[in-house]
Design an enzyme around this catalytic site. Structure first.
Site, PDB file in Angstrom:
ATOM      1  N   TYR A  80       0.882  -1.145   0.090  1.00  0.00           N
ATOM      2  CA  TYR A  80       0.035   0.107   0.098  1.00  0.00           C
ATOM      3  C   TYR A  80       0.990   1.193  -0.009  1.00  0.00           C
ATOM      4  O   TYR A  80       0.676   1.867  -0.834  1.00  0.00           O
ATOM      5  CB  TYR A  80      -0.998   0.091   1.169  1.00  0.00           C
ATOM      6  CG  TYR A  80      -1.771   1.134   1.285  1.00  0.00           C
ATOM      7  CD1 TYR A  80      -3.283   0.692   0.451  1.00  0.00           C
ATOM      8  CD2 TYR A  80      -1.769   2.185   1.513  1.00  0.00           C
ATOM      9  CE1 TYR A  80      -4.282   1.742   0.546  1.00  0.00           C
ATOM     10  CE2 TYR A  80      -2.718   3.282   1.548  1.00  0.00           C
ATOM     11  CZ  TYR A  80      -3.994   2.987   0.960  1.00  0.00           C
ATOM     12  OH  TYR A  80      -4.992   4.139   0.869  1.00  0.00           O
ATOM     13  N   PHE A 132      -8.932  20.481 -24.063  1.00  0.00           N
ATOM     14  CA  PHE A 132      -9.220  19.219 -24.317  1.00  0.00           C
ATOM     15  C   PHE A 132     -10.515  18.877 -23.670  1.00  0.00           C
ATOM     16  O   PHE A 132     -10.693  19.380 -22.510  1.00  0.00           O
ATOM     17  CB  PHE A 132      -8.256  17.998 -23.996  1.00  0.00           C
ATOM     18  CG  PHE A 132      -8.361  16.712 -24.090  1.00  0.00           C
ATOM     19  CD1 PHE A 132      -8.530  16.302 -25.531  1.00  0.00           C
ATOM     20  CD2 PHE A 132      -8.804  15.879 -23.045  1.00  0.00           C
ATOM     21  CE1 PHE A 132      -9.033  14.694 -25.893  1.00  0.00           C
ATOM     22  CE2 PHE A 132      -9.237  14.452 -23.266  1.00  0.00           C
ATOM     23  CZ  PHE A 132      -9.367  13.931 -24.728  1.00  0.00           C
ATOM     24  N   THR A 133     -11.458  17.916 -24.112  1.00  0.00           N
ATOM     25  CA  THR A 133     -12.807  17.532 -23.509  1.00  0.00           C
ATOM     26  C   THR A 133     -12.812  17.526 -21.945  1.00  0.00           C
ATOM     27  O   THR A 133     -13.435  18.285 -21.142  1.00  0.00           O
ATOM     28  CB  THR A 133     -13.264  16.386 -24.062  1.00  0.00           C
ATOM     29  OG1 THR A 133     -12.411  15.180 -24.120  1.00  0.00           O
ATOM     30  CG2 THR A 133     -13.731  16.737 -25.431  1.00  0.00           C
ATOM     31  N   ASP A 223       0.482  19.920 -20.381  1.00  0.00           N
ATOM     32  CA  ASP A 223      -0.283  18.806 -20.545  1.00  0.00           C
ATOM     33  C   ASP A 223       0.746  18.037 -21.567  1.00  0.00           C
ATOM     34  O   ASP A 223       0.823  18.167 -22.914  1.00  0.00           O
ATOM     35  CB  ASP A 223      -1.724  18.808 -21.108  1.00  0.00           C
ATOM     36  CG  ASP A 223      -2.230  17.597 -21.386  1.00  0.00           C
ATOM     37  OD1 ASP A 223      -1.626  16.532 -21.088  1.00  0.00           O
ATOM     38  OD2 ASP A 223      -3.484  17.452 -21.692  1.00  0.00           O
ATOM     39  N   LYS A 266      -1.033   7.499 -22.932  1.00  0.00           N
ATOM     40  CA  LYS A 266      -0.291   7.809 -24.294  1.00  0.00           C
ATOM     41  C   LYS A 266       1.072   7.930 -24.120  1.00  0.00           C
ATOM     42  O   LYS A 266       1.889   7.129 -24.640  1.00  0.00           O
ATOM     43  CB  LYS A 266      -1.063   9.334 -24.786  1.00  0.00           C
ATOM     44  CG  LYS A 266      -2.353   9.253 -25.048  1.00  0.00           C
ATOM     45  CD  LYS A 266      -2.815  10.763 -25.397  1.00  0.00           C
ATOM     46  CE  LYS A 266      -4.319  10.860 -25.524  1.00  0.00           C
ATOM     47  NZ  LYS A 266      -4.924  10.421 -26.687  1.00  0.00           N
ATOM     48  N   ARG A 389     -14.740  13.993 -33.512  1.00  0.00           N
ATOM     49  CA  ARG A 389     -14.300  15.359 -32.955  1.00  0.00           C
ATOM     50  C   ARG A 389     -14.716  16.508 -33.722  1.00  0.00           C
ATOM     51  O   ARG A 389     -13.938  17.008 -34.239  1.00  0.00           O
ATOM     52  CB  ARG A 389     -12.696  15.046 -32.995  1.00  0.00           C
ATOM     53  CG  ARG A 389     -12.231  13.903 -32.338  1.00  0.00           C
ATOM     54  CD  ARG A 389     -12.079  14.338 -30.715  1.00  0.00           C
ATOM     55  NE  ARG A 389     -12.907  13.881 -29.939  1.00  0.00           N
ATOM     56  CZ  ARG A 389     -12.869  13.788 -28.666  1.00  0.00           C
ATOM     57  NH1 ARG A 389     -11.522  13.520 -27.907  1.00  0.00           N
ATOM     58  NH2 ARG A 389     -14.214  13.702 -27.831  1.00  0.00           N
ATOM     59  N   PHE A 455     -20.845  12.755 -26.032  1.00  0.00           N
ATOM     60  CA  PHE A 455     -20.465  12.124 -27.248  1.00  0.00           C
ATOM     61  C   PHE A 455     -20.006  10.664 -26.560  1.00  0.00           C
ATOM     62  O   PHE A 455     -19.846   9.644 -27.525  1.00  0.00           O
ATOM     63  CB  PHE A 455     -19.114  12.639 -27.730  1.00  0.00           C
ATOM     64  CG  PHE A 455     -17.880  12.897 -26.674  1.00  0.00           C
ATOM     65  CD1 PHE A 455     -17.901  13.978 -26.075  1.00  0.00           C
ATOM     66  CD2 PHE A 455     -16.846  12.140 -26.749  1.00  0.00           C
ATOM     67  CE1 PHE A 455     -16.815  14.313 -25.230  1.00  0.00           C
ATOM     68  CE2 PHE A 455     -15.952  12.040 -25.843  1.00  0.00           C
ATOM     69  CZ  PHE A 455     -15.937  13.283 -24.996  1.00  0.00           C
TER      70      PHE A 455
HETATM   71  N1  F0G Z   1      -5.000  15.626 -22.062  1.00  0.00           N
HETATM   72  C1  F0G Z   1      -4.876  15.197 -23.407  1.00  0.00           C
HETATM   73  C2  F0G Z   1      -4.076  15.953 -24.355  1.00  0.00           C
HETATM   74  C3  F0G Z   1      -5.605  14.016 -24.068  1.00  0.00           C
HETATM   75  O1  F0G Z   1      -5.688  13.737 -25.274  1.00  0.00           O
HETATM   76  C4  F0G Z   1      -6.154  13.227 -23.027  1.00  0.00           C
HETATM   77  C5  F0G Z   1      -6.985  11.990 -23.276  1.00  0.00           C
HETATM   78  C6  F0G Z   1      -6.330  13.631 -21.638  1.00  0.00           C
HETATM   79  C7  F0G Z   1      -5.544  14.757 -21.151  1.00  0.00           C
HETATM   80  C8  F0G Z   1      -7.006  12.886 -20.575  1.00  0.00           C
HETATM   81  O2  F0G Z   1      -6.196  11.645 -20.131  1.00  0.00           O
HETATM   82  O3  F0G Z   1      -7.735   9.863 -20.866  1.00  0.00           O
HETATM   83  O4  F0G Z   1      -5.904   9.641 -19.106  1.00  0.00           O
HETATM   84  O5  F0G Z   1      -7.817  10.654 -18.684  1.00  0.00           O
HETATM   85  N2  F0G Z   1      -7.244  11.560 -24.648  1.00  0.00           N
HETATM   86  C9  F0G Z   1      -7.796  10.500 -25.020  1.00  0.00           C
HETATM   87  C10 F0G Z   1      -8.168  10.238 -26.309  1.00  0.00           C
HETATM   88  C11 F0G Z   1      -9.048  10.412 -24.253  1.00  0.00           C
HETATM   89  O6  F0G Z   1      -9.055   9.677 -26.839  1.00  0.00           O
HETATM   90  O7  F0G Z   1      -7.596  11.429 -27.200  1.00  0.00           O
HETATM   91  P1  F0G Z   1      -6.774  10.506 -19.756  1.00  0.00           P
END
Ligand code: F0G
Length: 482
Positions: A80, A132-133, A223, A266, A389, A455
């Site tokens: 842990y 980003f979303t 980021d 990623k 997108r 989405f």
């Molecule tokens: N920042 C960027 C630039 C991203 O592309 C993503 C995720 C995140 C933050 C969030 O990270 O998914 O680990 O919580 N992009 C994915 C995509 C979901 O399909 O483009 P996460």
């Protein structure tokens, strides 16, 4: 330096790895693909893996692991608190970013949640090259607003500008002046700008943003989720980076930005995420959020095996042989499509190829979700799953009106080290068929529309019967083949 093509003039990328574990795929007949996409409410997120031939939904959490990563997973030290595995992650982060302190989190958006909770106060703004979303959802949930200052070139679908993710630096200064620095929660640079087509930011631009933030006493945040693709482009497109090592670039950035966070889904070819900084006081100020939202400070919601794979994957994100594969496969696909006349975002970026659906189906208005329609059409045509997108990925304004996306894109993500080149050629072939038959494609309308992140789980249906017509045309053209 290793951009490897077996004949320079052919620009056919050469994989510097071999495949040693495989997974069987299914390619359903077109009639079943039609049923599957309709059962999924025309939302590619709701398709089942069993029904998909090429999964190009995302490059996130679906990259192929290396032998070293899977081997490292067996060494995981499960406890842990105080696990050796976490120390190995710290060592890898130090090697890549040169930073001593890090906070682990279960994925990228968990880092965003913490940054938004800690820094965004109601009425403040978070400035970024592009949202980003999930980032935007967290900032707005905390009462902030997102301001996007990507340079104008970023929104031009066809361009030969090498760094379309760059900030407009004059606008950054004037926007800070306009709001006053105290109203700016932070400035966030998104490497490999996701929603405008995986377009990179130059090193010069990132460093200039950090300097501007420093001048105004504003927090700079990087980021780094897509930083490995971005570093590949810096090395291949930016003169000052050509003779720098990848490590020198990562270190230079980490020495300038106040905070770095990343999704290891990623960066690191794995799962998980982390926040790091050269400033221990900043990390300390965020520490309490980790046990609250993620888990103890030495695992942060990740299982130890994942942490081992992240650590090993981070070392691999310094290796040009590895980080060139994704961008070079994408460049190959983009060139194939562009040569055929398919409107595709140019220049090729990281993450995936992005079809410009406003030009593919110009008669389908934003309000009928052209990118989602082309996504459904491509699944019918090839069992290929892309991701919308465009307007479907936006959120309605508080008064319920639609916010139309600036670009209506269908993203065909290229998971790293996953596909063979013949699969990429198949994808190009099916996109070309969709392009040739674009006059058959119509719009979509909601049958179920969630109010947040629609989405992900929303459902739509075709307007008219264009999908049946498209499937029949496919059968006519392809005879008995799948
Ligand atoms: N920042 C960027 C630039 C991203 O592309 C993503 C995720 C995140 C933050 C969030 O990270 O998914 O680990 O919580 N992009 C994915 C995509 C979901 O399909 O483009 P996460």
């Amino acid at each position: 330096m290793s951009v490897k093509f077996y004949r320079e003039e052919h620009q056919v990328p050469l994989e510097m790895h071999k495949v040693r574990v495989v997974q069987k795929l299914n390619l359903l007949p077109v009639e079943e693909r039609l049923k599957a996409i309709q059962a999924a409410g025309n939302n590619t997120f709701l398709l089942q893996n069993h029904d998909i031939y090429m999964d190009m939904l995302t490059d996130s959490g679906v990259n192929a692991m290396s032998d070293r990563q899977t081997a490292a997973m067996h060494l995981a030290d499960d406890s842990y608190a105080g696990s050796e595995t976490f120390n190995r992650l710290k060592k890898a982060v130090k090697a890549v970013f040169g930073t001593d302190d890090l906070l682990p989190a279960h994925q990228g958006r968990a880092c965003e949640n913490i940054l938004a909770e800690a820094f965004v106060k109601p009425g403040q703004v978070a400035i970024m090259n592009f949202h980003f979303t999930t980032t935007k959802a967290h900032v707005t949930r905390c009462g902030g607003d997102v301001i996007e200052l990507v340079a104008k070139k970023g929104l031009e679908p066809q361009s030969d500008d090498p760094f379309k993710g760059d900030f407009d630096l004059d606008l950054l200064r004037s926007t800070i002046e306009q709001y006053g620095p105290e109203k700016v929660a932070f400035v966030r640079v998104e490497a490999g700008t996701n929603l405008i087509g995986g377009q990179p930011v130059s090193l010069a631009n990132m460093l200039a943003v950090a300097d501007i933030c420093h001048d105004y006493g504003i927090l700079s945040v990087l980021d780094a989720s897509l930083l490995q693709d971005n570093v590949y482009f810096m090395k291949t497109r930016e003169a000052q980076c050509k003779y720098m090592t990848t490590k020198e670039i990562y270190h230079l950035l980490a020495g300038k930005m106040d905070l770095i966070y990343f999704s290891s889904r990623k960066l690191g070819f794995a799962r998980g995420g982390a926040i790091t900084s050269r400033n221990p006081a900043l990390i300390k100020s965020l520490m309490e959020y980790i046990p609250l939202y993620e888990g103890f400070l030495t695992y942060g919601g990740m299982d130890v095996r994942s942490i081992e794979s992240v650590a090993e994957g981070l070392y691999e994100s310094l290796d040009m042989d590895y980080i060139s594969q994704g961008p070079e496969f994408i460049a190959y696909l983009v060139k194939e499509l562009d040569d055929y006349g398919v409107p595709v975002i140019k220049p090729a970026g990281g993450l995936g190829a992005h079809l410009n659906c406003s030009e593919i189906v110009p008669e389908v208005p934003h309000s009928q979700y052209p990118a989602a329609a082309v996504g459904a059409a491509l699944y019918i045509a090839g069992g290929i799953r892309g991701m919308e997108r465009g307007t479907m990925s936006e959120q309605r304004e508080p008064d319920g009106t639609e916010r139309y996306a600036e670009l209506e894109l269908l993203r065909l993500a290229m998971p790293r080290r996953v596909f063979t080149l013949s699969q990429v050629k198949y994808c190009a072939d099916r996109v070309k068929w969709v392009w040739d038959n674009r006059h058959l494609i119509g719009g979509l309308q909601w049958t179920e529309e969630p109010s947040v992140l629609r989405f992900f789980f929303g459902r739509m249906k075709e307007i008219g019967h264009w999908q049946e017509d498209l499937a029949s045309k496919f059968r006519e053209d392809f005879g008995d083949s799948l």
